[in-house]
Design an enzyme around this catalytic site. Sequence first.
Site, mmCIF file in Angstrom:
data_model
loop_
_atom_site.group_PDB
_atom_site.id
_atom_site.type_symbol
_atom_site.label_atom_id
_atom_site.label_comp_id
_atom_site.label_asym_id
_atom_site.label_seq_id
_atom_site.Cartn_x
_atom_site.Cartn_y
_atom_site.Cartn_z
ATOM 1 N N SER A 147 0.857 -1.189 0.000
ATOM 2 C CA SER A 147 0.000 0.000 0.000
ATOM 3 C C SER A 147 0.888 1.233 0.000
ATOM 4 O O SER A 147 1.994 1.211 0.554
ATOM 5 C CB SER A 147 -0.895 0.015 1.246
ATOM 6 O OG SER A 147 -1.532 1.271 1.400
ATOM 7 N N TYR A 161 -1.699 -0.192 10.497
ATOM 8 C CA TYR A 161 -1.825 -0.684 9.131
ATOM 9 C C TYR A 161 -0.614 -0.251 8.297
ATOM 10 O O TYR A 161 -0.039 -1.046 7.556
ATOM 11 C CB TYR A 161 -3.109 -0.152 8.505
ATOM 12 C CG TYR A 161 -3.292 -0.551 7.060
ATOM 13 C CD1 TYR A 161 -3.737 -1.821 6.721
ATOM 14 C CD2 TYR A 161 -3.012 0.340 6.021
ATOM 15 C CE1 TYR A 161 -3.901 -2.198 5.393
ATOM 16 C CE2 TYR A 161 -3.178 -0.021 4.703
ATOM 17 C CZ TYR A 161 -3.619 -1.289 4.387
ATOM 18 O OH TYR A 161 -3.762 -1.662 3.073
#
Length: 252
Positions: A147, A161
């Site tokens: 990501s 995250y």
Amino acid sequence: MSNASKKLASKVALVTSGSRGISAAIARALADDGADVAISYSASADKAKAVVNDLLAKGVRAHAFKADQANPAEVEALVKSVVERFGGLDILVNNAGISGRNSSATTEHNRSGVERLFEVNVSGVAAAVRAAEPYLKKGARIINIGSVLGERTPFAGVSDYSATKGAVSTYTKGWARDFGTRGITVNNVQPGPINTDMNPEDGELANTLRAGTALVRYGQPEEVAAAVSFLASPAASYITGASLNVDGGYNA
């Protein structure tokens, strides 16, 4: 064009968590390029079956296997099952992952949620790579799906995250060294705002995320899949240890 003449003909690919969104688009793109494709799923059996039917219609072999990416034993069994059914493994796409908004600076820190986040996003990826390692030969590909938050955290609440995706990026560089002498490449694709069930382009955060991109729009799963398809192809034979942002300029 017959499958035999396509760039991934005779290759076997495993796409973890391949039943929806980005992962399903990746599975379809690899099948379009001639690869036989296995996907895994943890709960969405019907969705996984639908994807498999799409893949079979493209004239390739395909199958879905149930596996919890947070369970190393299930991940190892998944890889072995793929090899047994398809006769080998050439392309491993580590797409399985979960999201989470959880600031480690708050008193409401969810320890079990964070542990699950790392088990799936980091340990699960590592387990898949280690399980696949004995079967991968020269020319094989490992492609991790990270990501853009792995290299930049633009808003609060996603520190945990972001840390998991940062670990995936770092693992990618290390594995590129570990596998490089065997002629196996390892790369990391980092999506930005992509239109999926988990982050729809008409969702709560959509306007903020869209405005943060240079192209001022969401990306589509097929645009991430195109990057994976390239990295899986012979044309990407001299690219390894790289993180490729597919983010519309979100991290520009």
